[in-house]
Design a protein around this motif. Sequence first.
Motif, PDB file in Angstrom:
ATOM      1  N   ARG A  37      51.006  42.429  30.023  1.00 42.31           N
ATOM      2  CA  ARG A  37      50.963  42.045  31.427  1.00 42.31           C
ATOM      3  C   ARG A  37      52.362  42.051  32.035  1.00 42.31           C
ATOM      4  NH1 ARG A  37      51.251  37.473  34.529  1.00 42.31           N
ATOM      5  NH2 ARG A  37      51.903  36.301  32.736  1.00 42.31           N
ATOM      6  N   ARG A  41      53.915  44.335  35.178  1.00 37.85           N
ATOM      7  CA  ARG A  41      54.701  43.795  36.291  1.00 37.85           C
ATOM      8  C   ARG A  41      56.031  44.522  36.419  1.00 37.85           C
ATOM      9  NH1 ARG A  41      55.718  37.748  36.035  1.00 37.85           N
ATOM     10  NH2 ARG A  41      56.709  38.295  38.009  1.00 37.85           N
ATOM     11  N   GLN A 100      51.480  43.431  44.602  1.00 40.32           N
ATOM     12  CA  GLN A 100      50.713  43.504  43.356  1.00 40.32           C
ATOM     13  C   GLN A 100      51.389  42.684  42.265  1.00 40.32           C
ATOM     14  OE1 GLN A 100      50.519  47.864  43.190  1.00 40.32           O
ATOM     15  NE2 GLN A 100      48.292  47.657  43.076  1.00 40.32           N
ATOM     16  N   ARG A 103      50.871  38.954  42.947  1.00 41.02           N
ATOM     17  CA  ARG A 103      49.502  38.519  42.618  1.00 41.02           C
ATOM     18  C   ARG A 103      49.332  38.345  41.112  1.00 41.02           C
ATOM     19  NH1 ARG A 103      44.842  41.323  45.741  1.00 41.02           N
ATOM     20  NH2 ARG A 103      43.882  39.364  45.166  1.00 41.02           N
ATOM     21  N   ILE A 104      49.894  39.267  40.329  1.00 42.82           N
ATOM     22  CA  ILE A 104      49.804  39.135  38.872  1.00 42.82           C
ATOM     23  C   ILE A 104      50.595  37.917  38.414  1.00 42.82           C
ATOM     24  CG2 ILE A 104      50.454  40.179  36.666  1.00 42.82           C
ATOM     25  CD1 ILE A 104      49.905  42.926  37.964  1.00 42.82           C
ATOM     26  N   SER A 107      48.756  34.697  38.944  1.00 39.75           N
ATOM     27  CA  SER A 107      47.438  34.555  38.328  1.00 39.75           C
ATOM     28  C   SER A 107      47.467  33.408  37.324  1.00 39.75           C
ATOM     29  CB  SER A 107      47.030  35.857  37.638  1.00 39.75           C
ATOM     30  OG  SER A 107      47.804  36.056  36.481  1.00 39.75           O
ATOM     31  N   GLU A 108      46.310  32.930  36.990  1.00 38.64           N
ATOM     32  CA  GLU A 108      46.237  31.792  36.058  1.00 38.64           C
ATOM     33  C   GLU A 108      46.742  32.141  34.672  1.00 38.64           C
ATOM     34  OE1 GLU A 108      41.809  31.589  34.389  1.00 38.64           O
ATOM     35  OE2 GLU A 108      41.894  31.411  36.560  1.00 38.64           O
ATOM     36  N   ASP A 110      49.492  33.349  33.987  1.00 38.62           N
ATOM     37  CA  ASP A 110      50.930  33.099  33.940  1.00 38.62           C
ATOM     38  C   ASP A 110      51.255  31.634  33.754  1.00 38.62           C
ATOM     39  OD1 ASP A 110      53.388  34.378  33.891  1.00 38.62           O
ATOM     40  OD2 ASP A 110      53.805  33.894  35.974  1.00 38.62           O
TER      41      ASP A 110
END
Length: 113
Positions: A37, A41, A100, A103-104, A107-108, A110
Amino acid sequence: MSILINRMAGITDRIRNLNQIADDDTARVWLKADIARLKRREILLNQSLQMAVIGGIGITVLLLVGFVIAFLGYRHEPGAAVLFIGSLCFLVVALFRFLQDVRIALSELDHHH
């Protein structure tokens, strides 16, 4: 651009730290699952930075060419319009890629314990 560079540096440091976790460290090895992930990013931020730089170059060329052509007494509006539209398109892509990443990042996934 400095925001993008700082975010990329933070992600790169985090990836390096996660890669230093030994595979036999059962208490922390689960953290390495986040590397994919983080790499996604990093790619998004790299693309955003490239598009922002290209857009900035386009605006700089627009200003240079516009002033030179105007100084020489030629019509510069059509060319200026094309360069400006192109530069704005690159800026839109840069901001979309940045969005983008944000948003990543929010996210939960993270927010590990």
